[in-house]
Scaffold this motif. Structure first.
Motif, PDB file in Angstrom:
ATOM      1  N   ALA A 219       0.799  -1.226   0.000  1.00 17.47           N
ATOM      2  CA  ALA A 219       0.000   0.000   0.000  1.00 17.47           C
ATOM      3  C   ALA A 219       0.832   1.278   0.000  1.00 17.47           C
ATOM      4  CB  ALA A 219      -0.944   0.016   1.201  1.00 17.47           C
ATOM      5  N   LYS A 220       2.086   1.168   0.485  1.00 13.50           N
ATOM      6  CA  LYS A 220       2.902   2.377   0.619  1.00 13.50           C
ATOM      7  C   LYS A 220       4.293   2.149   0.035  1.00 13.50           C
ATOM      8  CE  LYS A 220       0.648   3.990   4.863  1.00 13.50           C
ATOM      9  NZ  LYS A 220       0.858   4.361   6.286  1.00 13.50           N
ATOM     10  N   VAL A 221       4.876   3.221  -0.452  1.00 11.46           N
ATOM     11  CA  VAL A 221       6.238   3.145  -0.951  1.00 11.46           C
ATOM     12  C   VAL A 221       7.190   3.053   0.230  1.00 11.46           C
ATOM     13  CG1 VAL A 221       6.554   5.655  -1.029  1.00 11.46           C
ATOM     14  CG2 VAL A 221       7.918   4.200  -2.506  1.00 11.46           C
ATOM     15  N   GLU A 222       8.218   2.231   0.083  1.00 13.45           N
ATOM     16  CA  GLU A 222       9.237   2.117   1.129  1.00 13.45           C
ATOM     17  C   GLU A 222      10.591   2.552   0.565  1.00 13.45           C
ATOM     18  OE1 GLU A 222      10.807  -1.346   4.160  1.00 13.45           O
ATOM     19  OE2 GLU A 222       8.672  -0.988   3.863  1.00 13.45           O
ATOM     20  N   PHE A 223      11.023   1.924  -0.493  1.00 13.07           N
ATOM     21  CA  PHE A 223      12.250   2.287  -1.190  1.00 13.07           C
ATOM     22  C   PHE A 223      13.409   2.487  -0.214  1.00 13.07           C
ATOM     23  CE2 PHE A 223      14.712   3.699  -4.753  1.00 13.07           C
ATOM     24  CZ  PHE A 223      14.064   3.094  -5.820  1.00 13.07           C
ATOM     25  N   ASP A 224      13.801   1.372   0.407  1.00 15.52           N
ATOM     26  CA  ASP A 224      14.812   1.396   1.445  1.00 15.52           C
ATOM     27  C   ASP A 224      16.226   1.459   0.860  1.00 15.52           C
ATOM     28  OD1 ASP A 224      15.256  -1.149   0.456  1.00 15.52           O
ATOM     29  OD2 ASP A 224      14.473  -2.184   2.220  1.00 15.52           O
TER      30      ASP A 224
END
Length: 425
Positions: A219-224
Motif C-alpha cells: 500500500a505504501k512506498v518504502e524504497f529502502d
C-alpha cells in the motif's frame, strides 16, 4: 515479454521474446452451452504453440461435462491485459478461464473480476506447487489463480573465455573488462530497453540486495537502502563499458542474438536461449554453459524475479464449477510436463522437475528449480502497471541514473502510482 511467459515450441523458443508483433485478435467468444448441450468454457490465454493439444486432451478427459474453446490472446502482454480488462470491466460473461501474467493478480482481484479459489479447488491448485508462484497468484492472503508455469533468468557464459562463472555483478563486470582489454569477446548481453525487462533487471538487483520498494501490504512506498544500492549497481553496470552498443534498445530476443553473434561472454536471459543456441549457433553451442544469476554479495545467493502465467476464473462466468475443473486440468502435472517439453515453459509443480523426460529439454532444470524456490516476485499491488511505467521511465537510460536523487524522486512518483484510481494504461 520480460518474463511474461507466453509459449512456443522448443524449436521456436526464441520467438517468445518478440513482444512487438502484430496482434492476433481472438475469435469472438462463442455461446456457453446455450443450445442445451455441454457448457462451453472459453479459455483466454496467450499464444502457445501446443496449448491446443492440452485443451483437446482436457476436453477428452471431461467426457462431455464441458467443452473448452481456446481463445488466443495477442502475443504482447500489455495487449493481452488491455483486451481482458476492457471486457471484464463490461462484465462480459463470455469469458471463463483467464490466463494472467503473474503481475496482474492483484489488479484483477481487487477489481473483483476474478473469483477466489477455495475448498478442494484451492487444495488441488496448491498441492505440490512452488511457493513463489503461489504467492504471485495470491492477493491479501487469498488465492485467486492456479499457477500454470513459471520462469526465471539464468547466467549463460562462454566457458572457453570464463572457466568459472562469476557469482556477483562486480566480479562479472571485472571479468568482462579484462576480456575487453585482451581483445576477446567481452559483452554482458541483457535487456536494457525502457520496458518491463528493465524493471525486472532492476528488481533482481533490489531483491538480491535485500531491499524493498513497497511495504509488505503493497500500500505504501518504502524504497529502502537496498533499493537505493540497487540503483547504484545498475548504473555501474550500464556505464562500465561492458554492454552491447544497443543495450538501451535491447529486449529478450535482441540479447539472445547479440550473444549468438559471438561478441558476448555473458548473457542474462530466460531458458529459451538454450534451444535457440543449439540450432542457431553451432560454433558456440558446445562452449556455452549456465550458472545461477549473479548476486550483489559473494556470500549471499542472488534472488531472481520469477515470471509465468496463472489461470483464473472470471467472476462473470456462467459456469464457474466447470471453469475451475478446466483450469485444474490445463495445469495438471501431466500437462505442465507436456508444456515444459514442447513449449518451453518451466513447471510450477515441483514434482514435474523429477520426471526423466525433463532431463533432455532442461539440462539446467536444477538451476531453474533452485532459483524459483529462492526467487523474488515483483511488487504485488493492484497498481503494478502504473508502478512499472514509472520505474522504467526513471531507470532509462541506466547509465544516467543518479541513485540518491532518483531514489528521492521515485519515492514520490511510486506513491502517486499506488494511489492512481485508473486500471487502464
Amino acid at each position: 515479454m520480460a518474463e511474461r511467459s507466453g509459449g512456443i515450441s522448443r524449436r521456436r523458443w526464441g520467438a517468445a521474446a518478440l513482444a512487438a508483433v502484430a496482434l492476433l485478435g481472438p475469435a469472438a467468444a462463442c455461446g456457453s452451452g446455450g443450445d442445451g448441450g455441454a457448457p462451453e468454457i472459453n479459455v483466454y490465454y496467450a499464444p502457445e504453440e501446443n496449448f491446443q493439444q492440452v485443451v483437446d486432451d482436457c476436453n477428452q478427459q471431461a467426457q462431455g461435462r464441458y467443452r473448452m474453446v481456446y481463445q488466443v490472446l495477442p502475443r504482447g502482454a500489455d495487449e493481452q491485459r488491455v483486451q481482458m480488462v476492457r471486457r471484464l470491466a463490461a462484465e462480459d460473461d463470455g469469458m471463463d478461464v483467464l490466463g494472467l501474467d503473474v503481475t496482474w493478480t492483484a489488479e484483477f482481484a481487487s477489481a473483483k473480476w476474478i473469483r477466489e479459489w477455495t475448498g478442494k479447488e484451492k487444495d488441488e491448485a496448491s498441492q505440490g506447487t512452488l511457493q513463489q508462484p503461489l504467492e504471485s497468484a495470491s492477493y491479501e492472503d487469498k488465492l485467486y489463480a492456479a499457477p500454470k508455469n513459471t520462469n526465471t533468468q539464468l547466467l549463460w557464459y562462454r566457458s572457453d573465455l570464463v572457466p568459472d562463472p562469476p557469482k556477483t555483478w562486480d566480479e562479472m563486470i571485472k571479468m568482462s573488462q579484462d576480456l575487453k582489454s585482451q581483445g576477446k569477446p567481452y559483452e554482458i548481453d541483457t535487456m536494457g530497453a525502457q520496458y518491463e525487462g528493465l524493471v525486472v533487471l532492476y528488481n533482481n538487483m533490489v531483491a538480491s540486495s535485500g531491499g524493498k520498494m513497497l511495504s509488505d501490504d503493497g500500500a505504501k512506498v518504502e524504497f529502502d537502502q537496498g533499493a537505493v544500492d540497487a540503483l547504484g549497481t545498475l548504473q555501474k553496470f550500464a556505464s562500465a563499458g561492458v554492454t552491447n552498443p544497443s543495450f538501451t534498445n535491447t529486449q529478450e530476443d535482441g540479447a539472445r542474438l547479440q550473444f549468438q553473434s559471438g561478441d558476448g561472454a555473458f548473457q542474462l536471459n530466460y531458458p529459451f536461449v538454450w534451444p535457440a543456441l543449439q540450432e542457431g549457433a553451432p560454433d558456440l553451442k558446445d562452449k556455452v554453459k549456465w550458472a545461477r544469476y549473479p548476486g550483489i554479495d559473494a556470500g549471499t545467493p542472488s534472488k531472481v524475479t520469477i515470471g509465468g502465467y496463472s489461470l483464473a476464473v472470471s467472476s462473470y462466468s456462467k459456469h464457474p464449477a466447470e471453469a475451475y475443473e478446466a483450469a485444474l486440468c490445463l495445469r495438471s502435472p501431466e500437462h505442465q510436463l507436456f508444456s515444459a517439453i514442447n513449449d518451453g515453459v518451466p513447471p510450477t509443480i515441483e514434482s514435474v522437475y523429477d520426471d526423466p523426460k525433463m532431463d533432455e529439454a532442461y539440462p539446467f532444470k536444477a538451476d531453474i528449480l533452485a532459483q524459483v524456490k529462492d526467487g523474488a516476485n515483483r511488487p504485488i499491488t493492484p497498481a503494478y502497471q502504473n508502478l512499472s511505467t514509472v520505474l522504467s521511465a526513471t531507470l532509462s537510460p541506466p547509465a544516467d541514473i543518479k541513485p540518491d536523487q532518483d531514489a528521492k524522486d521515485l519515492r514520490g512518483s511510486i506513491q502517486d502510482a499506488l494511489e492512481s484510481k485508473g486500471v487502464l494504461p
